[in-house]
Design an enzyme around this catalytic site. Structure first.
Site, PDB file in Angstrom:
ATOM      1  N   LYS A   1     -18.045  28.511  13.491  1.00 27.48           N
ATOM      2  CA  LYS A   1     -18.635  29.280  14.589  1.00 27.48           C
ATOM      3  C   LYS A   1     -20.105  29.516  14.284  1.00 27.48           C
ATOM      4  O   LYS A   1     -20.533  29.447  13.136  1.00 27.48           O
ATOM      5  CB  LYS A   1     -17.949  30.636  14.798  1.00 27.48           C
ATOM      6  CG  LYS A   1     -17.993  31.609  13.601  1.00 27.48           C
ATOM      7  CD  LYS A   1     -19.235  32.462  13.465  1.00 27.48           C
ATOM      8  CE  LYS A   1     -19.179  33.347  12.256  1.00 27.48           C
ATOM      9  NZ  LYS A   1     -20.498  33.888  11.843  1.00 27.48           N
TER      10      LYS A   1
ATOM     11  N   ASP B   1     -14.320  38.528  11.275  1.00 24.69           N
ATOM     12  CA  ASP B   1     -14.487  37.326  12.106  1.00 24.69           C
ATOM     13  C   ASP B   1     -13.168  36.685  12.498  1.00 24.69           C
ATOM     14  O   ASP B   1     -13.137  35.783  13.338  1.00 24.69           O
ATOM     15  CB  ASP B   1     -15.302  36.277  11.322  1.00 24.69           C
ATOM     16  CG  ASP B   1     -16.792  36.539  11.427  1.00 24.69           C
ATOM     17  OD1 ASP B   1     -17.558  35.881  10.715  1.00 24.69           O
ATOM     18  OD2 ASP B   1     -17.173  37.408  12.233  1.00 24.69           O
TER      19      ASP B   1
HETATM   20  C1  LIG Z   1     -21.694  38.260   9.667  1.00 23.82           C
HETATM   21  C2  LIG Z   1     -20.503  37.959  10.513  1.00 23.82           C
HETATM   22  O1  LIG Z   1     -19.904  36.784  10.052  1.00 23.82           O
HETATM   23  C3  LIG Z   1     -20.925  37.786  11.952  1.00 23.82           C
HETATM   24  O2  LIG Z   1     -19.959  37.121  12.675  1.00 23.82           O
HETATM   25  C4  LIG Z   1     -19.486  39.082  10.415  1.00 23.82           C
HETATM   26  O3  LIG Z   1     -20.062  40.317  10.752  1.00 23.82           O
HETATM   27  C5  LIG Z   1     -18.890  39.198   9.002  1.00 23.82           C
HETATM   28  O4  LIG Z   1     -17.557  38.851   9.146  1.00 23.82           O
HETATM   29  P1  LIG Z   1     -16.651  38.619   7.834  1.00 23.82           P
HETATM   30  O5  LIG Z   1     -17.322  37.663   6.915  1.00 23.82           O
HETATM   31  O6  LIG Z   1     -15.271  38.331   8.304  1.00 23.82           O
HETATM   32  O7  LIG Z   1     -16.767  40.050   7.154  1.00 23.82           O
HETATM   33  P2  LIG Z   1     -15.642  40.790   6.322  1.00 23.82           P
HETATM   34  O8  LIG Z   1     -15.084  39.861   5.296  1.00 23.82           O
HETATM   35  O9  LIG Z   1     -14.735  41.491   7.263  1.00 23.82           O
HETATM   36  O10 LIG Z   1     -16.564  41.922   5.624  1.00 23.82           O
HETATM   37  C6  LIG Z   1     -17.360  41.583   4.508  1.00 23.82           C
HETATM   38  C7  LIG Z   1     -18.322  42.757   4.289  1.00 23.82           C
HETATM   39  O11 LIG Z   1     -19.336  42.677   5.303  1.00 23.82           O
HETATM   40  C8  LIG Z   1     -19.711  43.997   5.727  1.00 23.82           C
HETATM   41  N1  LIG Z   1     -19.558  44.078   7.194  1.00 23.82           N
HETATM   42  C9  LIG Z   1     -18.821  43.152   7.891  1.00 23.82           C
HETATM   43  C10 LIG Z   1     -18.753  43.236   9.271  1.00 23.82           C
HETATM   44  C11 LIG Z   1     -19.435  44.294   9.924  1.00 23.82           C
HETATM   45  N2  LIG Z   1     -19.392  44.423  11.280  1.00 23.82           N
HETATM   46  N3  LIG Z   1     -20.140  45.206   9.204  1.00 23.82           N
HETATM   47  C12 LIG Z   1     -20.216  45.113   7.852  1.00 23.82           C
HETATM   48  O12 LIG Z   1     -20.868  45.938   7.209  1.00 23.82           O
HETATM   49  C13 LIG Z   1     -18.824  44.975   4.973  1.00 23.82           C
HETATM   50  O13 LIG Z   1     -19.565  45.417   3.855  1.00 23.82           O
HETATM   51  C14 LIG Z   1     -17.675  44.102   4.498  1.00 23.82           C
HETATM   52  O14 LIG Z   1     -17.140  44.585   3.290  1.00 23.82           O
HETATM   53  N1  LIG Z   2     -10.474  29.242   3.072  1.00 23.08           N
HETATM   54  C1  LIG Z   2     -11.674  29.586   2.552  1.00 23.08           C
HETATM   55  N2  LIG Z   2     -12.767  28.853   2.866  1.00 23.08           N
HETATM   56  C2  LIG Z   2     -13.976  29.208   2.362  1.00 23.08           C
HETATM   57  N3  LIG Z   2     -14.211  30.265   1.559  1.00 23.08           N
HETATM   58  C3  LIG Z   2     -13.132  31.014   1.241  1.00 23.08           C
HETATM   59  C4  LIG Z   2     -11.839  30.713   1.722  1.00 23.08           C
HETATM   60  N4  LIG Z   2     -10.989  31.647   1.244  1.00 23.08           N
HETATM   61  C5  LIG Z   2     -11.723  32.504   0.510  1.00 23.08           C
HETATM   62  N5  LIG Z   2     -13.016  32.136   0.486  1.00 23.08           N
HETATM   63  C6  LIG Z   2     -14.083  32.900  -0.202  1.00 23.08           C
HETATM   64  O1  LIG Z   2     -14.729  33.645   0.852  1.00 23.08           O
HETATM   65  C7  LIG Z   2     -16.142  33.473   0.818  1.00 23.08           C
HETATM   66  C8  LIG Z   2     -16.643  33.441   2.218  1.00 23.08           C
HETATM   67  O2  LIG Z   2     -16.085  32.289   2.818  1.00 23.08           O
HETATM   68  P1  LIG Z   2     -16.510  31.822   4.269  1.00 23.08           P
HETATM   69  O3  LIG Z   2     -16.640  30.356   4.240  1.00 23.08           O
HETATM   70  O4  LIG Z   2     -15.595  32.448   5.233  1.00 23.08           O
HETATM   71  O5  LIG Z   2     -17.953  32.464   4.419  1.00 23.08           O
HETATM   72  P2  LIG Z   2     -18.810  32.370   5.701  1.00 23.08           P
HETATM   73  O6  LIG Z   2     -18.884  30.971   6.186  1.00 23.08           O
HETATM   74  O7  LIG Z   2     -20.080  33.055   5.363  1.00 23.08           O
HETATM   75  O8  LIG Z   2     -17.980  33.184   6.735  1.00 23.08           O
HETATM   76  P3  LIG Z   2     -18.501  34.374   7.598  1.00 23.08           P
HETATM   77  O9  LIG Z   2     -19.382  33.785   8.632  1.00 23.08           O
HETATM   78  O10 LIG Z   2     -17.224  34.936   8.106  1.00 23.08           O
HETATM   79  O11 LIG Z   2     -19.230  35.280   6.622  1.00 23.08           O
HETATM   80  C9  LIG Z   2     -16.363  32.161   0.086  1.00 23.08           C
HETATM   81  O12 LIG Z   2     -17.599  32.213  -0.606  1.00 23.08           O
HETATM   82  C10 LIG Z   2     -15.159  32.069  -0.864  1.00 23.08           C
HETATM   83  O13 LIG Z   2     -15.491  32.718  -2.099  1.00 23.08           O
END
Ligand SMILES: C[C@](O)(CO)[C@H](O)COP(=O)(O)OP(=O)(O)OC[C@H]1O[C@@H](n2ccc(N)nc2=O)[C@H](O)[C@@H]1O
Ligand SMILES: Nc1ncnc2c1ncn2[C@@H]1O[C@H](COP(=O)(O)OP(=O)(O)OP(=O)(O)O)[C@@H](O)[C@H]1O
Length: 286
Positions: free
Chosen positions: A8, A125
């Site tokens: 996404k 997400d």
């Molecule tokens: C940056 C985005 O990817 C935009 O779509 C999302 O806001 C983050 O989504 P995500 O990676 O699924 O985040 P999560 O794994 O739920 O949260 C990771 C950390 O990001 C911060 N977090 C996340 C979402 C949000 N609305 N506010 C936050 O402050 C929190 O510290 C949380 O502990």
């Molecule tokens: N299936 C998976 N694919 C990728 N990373 C994973 C997975 N499961 C756990 N992780 C851990 O989660 C962290 C974040 O992964 P992800 O690829 O979702 O990050 P992202 O692309 O930044 O996603 P978001 O946009 O939600 O922040 C990775 O750095 C890895 O350590």
């Protein structure tokens, strides 16, 4: 059962403020990409046989465990995860994998399980990926309103820098907060191929942590891409191409310096192959 877990991008992401629970109130437009990870799932008598990085810490494994627990362990599942999305890039890779596991297990082992709240417990997400397509999101990302967009040619580039989401959010300062996104104006500009009036409030924190990201953004703009923006918490950027040929040229210019890929975004018709042809719909819908 094969499923595509699309990536996404955030067609604009505005941080409205900090919530009492420490998360941030956001206003964003999610748009699924036409490419992503691929999962192979098959039922086994019991347990979870998972092949992929991080073992039990993998979000795909955690989604399987959460669903089967809630469904009362009706059986087990074998999962093979093929990663095509760069990790920690802001493309939602892990979140999308988790959502596809939930959808697949609901099809394999139907049960009265609230997928939505299970998704939210796995990550902010994850709920969006139960829908796919394009959606406006509020809250932490769980209050979703599906939107329609024609499939738009998009280029995604990640330099390889891993930016962990919690660290970027921790860097947010009060001056990073912004008003709501002008959703209608953004949708109109996108449909007309004009520069969309959007922003990503997480660029400020991300650029303070890694100033070199500014140069990456400038390079994508210099290739004539429109609406160049950090995706989510980064480090991937995306930009909108005039057409397929422009997208291909941009990827050619970027591919030697990182992960560069083009595809389509938008359209509510599920995943497309990167060459624009439709993939077979994944079984179990969505
Ligand atoms: C940056 C985005 O990817 C935009 O779509 C999302 O806001 C983050 O989504 P995500 O990676 O699924 O985040 P999560 O794994 O739920 O949260 C990771 C950390 O990001 C911060 N977090 C996340 C979402 C949000 N609305 N506010 C936050 O402050 C929190 O510290 C949380 O502990
Ligand atoms: N299936 C998976 N694919 C990728 N990373 C994973 C997975 N499961 C756990 N992780 C851990 O989660 C962290 C974040 O992964 P992800 O690829 O979702 O990050 P992202 O692309 O930044 O996603 P978001 O946009 O939600 O922040 C990775 O750095 C890895 O350590």
């Amino acid at each position: 059962m094969e499923r595509i877990a699309p990536g996404k991008v955030n067609l604009g992401l505005s941080l409205l403020g900090r919530r009492p629970d420490g998360y941030h109130e956001l206003h964003t437009l999610f748009a699924a990409l036409s490419f992503g990870d691929r999962l192979h799932l098959e039922p086994i008598p019991e347990g979870i046989a998972f092949r992929g990085r991080y073992g039990r810490r993998n979000l795909a494994y955690r989604a399987a465990s959460a669903y089967l627990e809630k469904a009362g362990w009706p059986g087990g599942v074998r999962i093979v995860l093929e990663k095509n999305l760069p990790e920690g890039a802001g493309l939602g890779g892990g979140s999308s994998d988790a959502a596809q596991v939930l959808l697949a297990l609901k099809a394999l082992y139907p049960a009265e399980v609230d997928l939505f709240s299970l998704a939210l417990s796995l990550g902010a997400d994850v709920p969006f990926f139960l829908l796919g397509g394009v959606a406006e999101a509020r809250g932490v990302g769980e209050r979703l309103r599906p939107l329609a967009l024609p499939p738009l040619p998009v280029v995604v580039f990640a330099s390889g820098l891993r930016l962990l989401t919690p660290l970027v959010y921790r860097e947010v300062k009060p001056h990073d907060f912004a008003p709501e996104l002008p959703v209608e104006a953004i949708l109109e500009a996108l449909a007309r191929g004009e520069e969309p009036p959007y922003w990503n409030s997480l660029e400020g924190p991300a650029f303070r942590l890694h100033p070199e990201l500014q140069e990456v953004k400038a390079r994508l703009r210099a290739l004539g891409l429109k609406g160049v923006l950090l995706s989510g918490s980064g480090s991937a950027f995306f930009g909108l191409a005039e057409d397929e040929a422009h997208a291909r040229r941009a990827v050619e210019a970027l591919r030697r310096t990182g992960y560069a890929r083009w595809g389509f975004l938008g359209g509510n018709h599920g995943a497309f192959a990167a060459d624009g042809g439709p993939l077979p719909p994944s079984p179990g819908g969505a």
